[in-house]
Design a protein around this motif. Structure first.
Motif, PDB file in Angstrom:
ATOM      1  N   SER A 272      54.486  49.146  45.431  1.00  0.00           N
ATOM      2  CA  SER A 272      53.072  48.498  44.308  1.00  0.00           C
ATOM      3  C   SER A 272      51.876  48.966  44.688  1.00  0.00           C
ATOM      4  O   SER A 272      51.100  48.797  44.202  1.00  0.00           O
ATOM      5  CB  SER A 272      53.313  47.404  42.943  1.00  0.00           C
ATOM      6  OG  SER A 272      54.133  46.550  43.636  1.00  0.00           O
TER       7      SER A 272
ATOM      8  N   CYS B 131      51.509  45.117  46.303  1.00  0.00           N
ATOM      9  CA  CYS B 131      51.203  44.668  45.765  1.00  0.00           C
ATOM     10  C   CYS B 131      51.051  43.602  47.290  1.00  0.00           C
ATOM     11  O   CYS B 131      51.050  42.576  46.793  1.00  0.00           O
ATOM     12  CB  CYS B 131      51.661  43.939  44.381  1.00  0.00           C
ATOM     13  SG  CYS B 131      52.979  43.709  44.538  1.00  0.00           S
TER      14      CYS B 131
ATOM     15  N   ASN C 139      57.145  44.927  38.990  1.00  0.00           N
ATOM     16  CA  ASN C 139      55.454  44.482  39.096  1.00  0.00           C
ATOM     17  C   ASN C 139      54.752  45.163  37.827  1.00  0.00           C
ATOM     18  O   ASN C 139      53.537  44.902  37.555  1.00  0.00           O
ATOM     19  CB  ASN C 139      55.563  45.818  40.423  1.00  0.00           C
ATOM     20  CG  ASN C 139      55.633  43.671  41.704  1.00  0.00           C
ATOM     21  OD1 ASN C 139      55.650  42.620  41.125  1.00  0.00           O
ATOM     22  ND2 ASN C 139      55.784  44.701  42.717  1.00  0.00           N
TER      23      ASN C 139
ATOM     24  N   GLU D  46      51.712  43.968  35.328  1.00  0.00           N
ATOM     25  CA  GLU D  46      50.567  44.720  35.223  1.00  0.00           C
ATOM     26  C   GLU D  46      49.823  44.832  33.277  1.00  0.00           C
ATOM     27  O   GLU D  46      49.547  45.256  32.867  1.00  0.00           O
ATOM     28  CB  GLU D  46      50.397  45.276  36.126  1.00  0.00           C
ATOM     29  CG  GLU D  46      50.132  45.868  37.275  1.00  0.00           C
ATOM     30  CD  GLU D  46      49.420  45.752  38.520  1.00  0.00           C
ATOM     31  OE1 GLU D  46      49.977  47.118  38.081  1.00  0.00           O
ATOM     32  OE2 GLU D  46      49.875  45.792  39.386  1.00  0.00           O
TER      33      GLU D  46
ATOM     34  N   GLN E  58      44.066  43.652  43.875  1.00  0.00           N
ATOM     35  CA  GLN E  58      45.789  43.936  43.265  1.00  0.00           C
ATOM     36  C   GLN E  58      45.378  43.592  41.939  1.00  0.00           C
ATOM     37  O   GLN E  58      46.811  43.998  40.888  1.00  0.00           O
ATOM     38  CB  GLN E  58      46.961  43.541  44.028  1.00  0.00           C
ATOM     39  CG  GLN E  58      47.061  41.989  44.073  1.00  0.00           C
ATOM     40  CD  GLN E  58      45.906  41.326  45.558  1.00  0.00           C
ATOM     41  OE1 GLN E  58      45.351  41.952  45.718  1.00  0.00           O
ATOM     42  NE2 GLN E  58      46.934  39.876  46.219  1.00  0.00           N
ATOM     43  N   ARG E  59      45.077  42.724  41.439  1.00  0.00           N
ATOM     44  CA  ARG E  59      45.035  41.803  40.173  1.00  0.00           C
ATOM     45  C   ARG E  59      44.350  42.712  39.025  1.00  0.00           C
ATOM     46  O   ARG E  59      44.831  42.737  37.672  1.00  0.00           O
ATOM     47  CB  ARG E  59      44.410  40.711  39.521  1.00  0.00           C
ATOM     48  CG  ARG E  59      44.899  39.454  41.096  1.00  0.00           C
ATOM     49  CD  ARG E  59      46.930  39.887  40.490  1.00  0.00           C
ATOM     50  NE  ARG E  59      47.466  38.644  38.926  1.00  0.00           N
ATOM     51  CZ  ARG E  59      47.568  38.194  39.048  1.00  0.00           C
ATOM     52  NH1 ARG E  59      47.725  37.038  39.233  1.00  0.00           N
ATOM     53  NH2 ARG E  59      47.534  38.339  37.453  1.00  0.00           N
TER      54      ARG E  59
END
Length: 350
Positions: A7, A9, A56, A60, A313-314
């Motif tokens: 991902s 992250c 993940n 999200e 990444q958020r």
């Protein structure tokens, strides 16, 4: 080399270290690609990576941080989109620009034209933040606050980053003077003093909202600012008149000024729904727009990270706002511009 999460992250790095310690090694302490029975050990890490990536992705999709970006030259209707999405949000952050652009929100309270206040202000349960990437004109901001309060909308949940830079009247004067001097090559600025403030920010000489909380430090900064303004304008700008302005602003502005970083980080830890609201559009971006007919800040989702204080990444979703036909804010080339009656009609309709 430690494998990273699919991902991107990086959240699985610590788990991978623990798992790699358990994988078989040869006498040189290198990882063995073969298990005790000669079978490859690569299938298990791949399954683990897929599970981590799935977790993940699921997280999200639950409460993404959403960046709203204009896909044209500005004036796409981003304010209306933010206003609609804010109904399900916890926090709305304005991350760039100043009062050089506006978002129009039409609600049961009437038509509200917002230039600095985030468009989520119409919802009583939504926190609104003017981020560190914004330049704040206090006098113009007070006019917005008066308009909102007259419409019965509370501004108690508004916060201004102590890192946001302030627009002084001499910035507006510098903007006007330089734009006139450009003659036929004028950039089409709004003459609101935006680029001079960003120029000072880059030169590390600007005045920030948090400086109002430190009078002694503020006095030193105002002395420097008055000397620069005098040199640029060819007339005397005293530190005293700048100090008087700051005193006039402080009583009303200081209650809104806070360190917004802990507030934003707390919202991220709670997985709150966060909207990042920008101004203008990609064709006015400082790096990727139709230079030099651009604004002085970054209009893209990447700029929202620094301008709002959100880790890249958020950001789980980026919404680009466009219209059925393009309109442009400011001067400069527009390849599809219509100079006939149809173009005039479209401009009238907005």
């Amino acid at each position: 080399m430690i494998p990273s999460c699919e991902s991107g992250c990086g959240s699985s790095r610590r788990r991978w270290r623990a798992r790699l310690r358990k994988l078989p090694r040869d006498r040189t302490n290198q990882l063995s690609l073969r298990g005790p029975k000669g079978r490859s050990n690569l299938r298990r890490p791949r399954r683990l990576l897929r599970r981590v990536a799935a977790r993940n992705d699921k997280k999200e999709q639950g409460m993404p941080v959403t960046a709203i970006v204009g896909g044209h030259w500005g004036d796409e209707g981003k304010g209306k989109v933010v206003d609609a999405l804010a109904a399900g949000a916890n926090l709305v952050i304005r991350y760039n620009g100043g009062n050089n652009a506006g978002h129009t929100v039409v609600s049961e309270r009437g038509t509200l034209r917002l230039h600095q206040v985030p468009s989520g202000i119409c919802y009583a349960e939504v926190d609104c933040v003017i981020g560190p990437g914004v330049v704040v004109n206090p006098a113009a901001l007070f006019e917005e606050l008066d308009m909102l309060e007259a419409a019965g909308i509370s501004t108690a949940r508004l916060r201004i980053s102590d890192r946001a830079h302030l627009v002084f009247p001499f910035h507006v004067e510098v903007d006007e003077t330089v734009e006139v001097a450009r003659g036929p090559k004028a950039h089409g600025t709004t003459r609101r003093g935006i680029w001079p403030v960003y120029a000072e920010k880059a030169a590390r000489t600007g005045i920030r909202a948090g400086d109002l909380l430190e009078p002694q430090f503020l006095q030193e900064r105002l002395n420097e600012a008055s000397r620069r303004a005098t040199a640029l304008l060819g007339r005397t700008v005293t530190a005293g008149e700048l100090w008087y302005l700051c005193e006039e602003w402080s009583d009303r502005l200081i209650p809104y000024v806070v360190d917004t970083h802990p507030l934003v980080q707390a919202a991220l830890r709670r997985d709150d729904a966060i909207l990042l609201e920008g101004q203008l559009g990609v064709m006015r971006d400082l790096d990727w727009g139709a230079y030099p007919y651009v604004t002085s800040s970054t209009c893209l989702a990447g700029g929202a990270c620094a301008g709002a204080g959100i880790p890249p990444q958020r950001i789980g979703r980026v919404i680009g706002v466009v219209k059925a036909y393009s309109t442009a804010v400011g001067a400069g080339p527009m390849p599809t511009e219509l100079g006939d009656g149809l173009g005039a009609r479209l401009r009238e309709l907005g």
